[in-house]
Scaffold this motif. Sequence first.
Motif, mmCIF file in Angstrom:
data_model
loop_
_atom_site.group_PDB
_atom_site.id
_atom_site.type_symbol
_atom_site.label_atom_id
_atom_site.label_comp_id
_atom_site.label_asym_id
_atom_site.label_seq_id
_atom_site.Cartn_x
_atom_site.Cartn_y
_atom_site.Cartn_z
ATOM 1 N N LYS A 1 1.969 8.947 6.887
ATOM 2 C CA LYS A 1 1.085 8.431 5.834
ATOM 3 C C LYS A 1 0.785 6.952 6.047
ATOM 4 O O LYS A 1 -0.374 6.538 6.065
ATOM 5 C CB LYS A 1 1.731 8.643 4.461
ATOM 6 N N TRP A 2 1.806 6.152 6.253
ATOM 7 C CA TRP A 2 1.594 4.707 6.386
ATOM 8 C C TRP A 2 0.931 4.337 7.706
ATOM 9 O O TRP A 2 0.168 3.368 7.778
ATOM 10 C CB TRP A 2 2.892 3.951 6.150
ATOM 11 N N GLU A 3 1.178 5.111 8.755
ATOM 12 C CA GLU A 3 0.483 4.863 10.025
ATOM 13 C C GLU A 3 -1.012 5.113 9.850
ATOM 14 O O GLU A 3 -1.846 4.329 10.295
ATOM 15 C CB GLU A 3 1.063 5.749 11.132
ATOM 16 N N MET B 1 -1.688 11.144 -2.998
ATOM 17 C CA MET B 1 -2.418 10.848 -4.235
ATOM 18 C C MET B 1 -1.672 9.822 -5.091
ATOM 19 O O MET B 1 -2.231 9.238 -6.003
ATOM 20 C CB MET B 1 -2.677 12.121 -5.048
ATOM 21 N N ASN B 2 -0.401 9.601 -4.761
ATOM 22 C CA ASN B 2 0.396 8.611 -5.484
ATOM 23 C C ASN B 2 0.553 7.297 -4.727
ATOM 24 O O ASN B 2 1.466 6.522 -5.010
ATOM 25 C CB ASN B 2 1.775 9.199 -5.815
ATOM 26 N N LEU B 3 -0.353 7.033 -3.777
ATOM 27 C CA LEU B 3 -0.349 5.727 -3.124
ATOM 28 C C LEU B 3 -0.550 4.643 -4.179
ATOM 29 O O LEU B 3 -1.164 4.894 -5.219
ATOM 30 C CB LEU B 3 -1.498 5.631 -2.106
ATOM 31 N N PRO B 4 -0.075 3.437 -3.929
ATOM 32 C CA PRO B 4 -0.314 2.347 -4.882
ATOM 33 C C PRO B 4 -1.811 2.167 -5.150
ATOM 34 O O PRO B 4 -2.643 2.338 -4.256
ATOM 35 C CB PRO B 4 0.264 1.124 -4.169
ATOM 36 N N GLY B 5 -2.143 1.832 -6.378
ATOM 37 C CA GLY B 5 -3.533 1.689 -6.799
ATOM 38 C C GLY B 5 -4.372 0.764 -5.927
ATOM 39 O O GLY B 5 -5.567 0.986 -5.758
ATOM 40 N N ALA B 6 -3.765 -0.263 -5.347
ATOM 41 C CA ALA B 6 -4.510 -1.195 -4.496
ATOM 42 C C ALA B 6 -5.040 -0.513 -3.239
ATOM 43 O O ALA B 6 -5.930 -1.029 -2.585
ATOM 44 C CB ALA B 6 -3.609 -2.368 -4.091
ATOM 45 N N LEU B 7 -4.504 0.671 -2.896
ATOM 46 C CA LEU B 7 -4.923 1.380 -1.690
ATOM 47 C C LEU B 7 -5.911 2.504 -1.962
ATOM 48 O O LEU B 7 -6.359 3.164 -1.035
ATOM 49 C CB LEU B 7 -3.704 1.948 -0.962
ATOM 50 N N ILE B 8 -6.230 2.749 -3.204
ATOM 51 C CA ILE B 8 -7.139 3.850 -3.525
ATOM 52 C C ILE B 8 -8.382 3.300 -4.205
ATOM 53 O O ILE B 8 -8.333 2.837 -5.345
ATOM 54 C CB ILE B 8 -6.456 4.901 -4.420
ATOM 55 N N LEU C 1 -10.166 4.697 0.890
ATOM 56 C CA LEU C 1 -9.331 3.502 0.927
ATOM 57 C C LEU C 1 -10.205 2.252 0.895
ATOM 58 O O LEU C 1 -11.413 2.330 1.150
ATOM 59 C CB LEU C 1 -8.479 3.515 2.197
ATOM 60 N N PRO C 2 -9.633 1.106 0.593
ATOM 61 C CA PRO C 2 -10.410 -0.138 0.650
ATOM 62 C C PRO C 2 -11.082 -0.272 2.023
ATOM 63 O O PRO C 2 -10.464 0.009 3.040
ATOM 64 C CB PRO C 2 -9.366 -1.233 0.442
ATOM 65 N N GLY C 3 -12.326 -0.661 2.038
ATOM 66 C CA GLY C 3 -13.064 -0.778 3.292
ATOM 67 C C GLY C 3 -13.859 0.465 3.634
ATOM 68 O O GLY C 3 -14.631 0.481 4.572
ATOM 69 N N MET D 1 -13.823 -6.312 2.492
ATOM 70 C CA MET D 1 -12.715 -5.391 2.333
ATOM 71 C C MET D 1 -11.627 -6.052 1.498
ATOM 72 O O MET D 1 -11.366 -7.229 1.611
ATOM 73 C CB MET D 1 -12.176 -5.026 3.712
ATOM 74 N N ALA D 2 -10.977 -5.236 0.691
ATOM 75 C CA ALA D 2 -9.864 -5.752 -0.100
ATOM 76 C C ALA D 2 -8.745 -6.177 0.839
ATOM 77 O O ALA D 2 -8.449 -5.526 1.826
ATOM 78 C CB ALA D 2 -9.372 -4.673 -1.056
ATOM 79 N N ASP D 3 -8.123 -7.278 0.525
ATOM 80 C CA ASP D 3 -7.035 -7.785 1.344
ATOM 81 C C ASP D 3 -5.743 -7.129 0.868
ATOM 82 O O ASP D 3 -5.250 -7.429 -0.215
ATOM 83 C CB ASP D 3 -6.968 -9.312 1.206
ATOM 84 N N VAL D 4 -5.199 -6.207 1.674
ATOM 85 C CA VAL D 4 -4.014 -5.452 1.294
ATOM 86 C C VAL D 4 -2.893 -5.786 2.261
ATOM 87 O O VAL D 4 -3.050 -5.653 3.474
ATOM 88 C CB VAL D 4 -4.298 -3.930 1.323
ATOM 89 N N ASP D 5 -1.765 -6.237 1.738
ATOM 90 C CA ASP D 5 -0.595 -6.552 2.547
ATOM 91 C C ASP D 5 0.354 -5.358 2.505
ATOM 92 O O ASP D 5 1.099 -5.175 1.546
ATOM 93 C CB ASP D 5 0.081 -7.811 2.006
ATOM 94 N N LEU D 6 0.306 -4.535 3.565
ATOM 95 C CA LEU D 6 1.131 -3.326 3.593
ATOM 96 C C LEU D 6 2.616 -3.626 3.578
ATOM 97 O O LEU D 6 3.409 -2.835 3.086
ATOM 98 C CB LEU D 6 0.790 -2.473 4.813
ATOM 99 N N SER D 7 3.009 -4.783 4.103
ATOM 100 C CA SER D 7 4.434 -5.110 4.148
ATOM 101 C C SER D 7 5.020 -5.269 2.747
ATOM 102 O O SER D 7 6.228 -5.159 2.569
ATOM 103 C CB SER D 7 4.676 -6.370 4.969
#
Length: 142
Positions: A42-44, A81-88, A102-104, A1-7
């Motif tokens: 959305k973020w939850e 649909m406008n989430l950051p590219g790292a999340l799509i 999403l990643p994963g 899975m891509a390592d995504v730091d939501l913070s």
Amino acid sequence: MADVDLSRLYAPNVSQARAHRDPHKIVLALGGWRSGKSVYGKWEAVAWALEAAERHGAGAQFAVFRKTEPALEETIQKDWMNLPGALIADKRISRGRASIILPGGSRVIFRAFDDSKKFGSFEFDGIVLEEAWEFDEEDFTF
């Protein structure tokens, strides 16, 4: 899975941070216009989806519902649909049917909830109801 730091992508306000820590299965976000309820939802859901993929090695299935298709497409679907590219990892949009992977491998679908019978055989790991006032009790208990 891509390592995504939501913070690095999202800084919740005080109310959103408190809601993110809420351990209950069902959380109702209440507030005035533009108070951050949809942003919280959305973020939850993104956090749940990424955690599910990490824990189980496979993605989860989520749904974002709004009562009507025009309202869905003009508001919350556009925002997702406008989430950051790292999340799509992938996204698909067609009239009345849209989804994001999403990643994963977790999948988020966007649908109008104009007839609860359409979703009787679906299984979801999480659901976001946008504009809850539009739904009645029968919708909620499908």
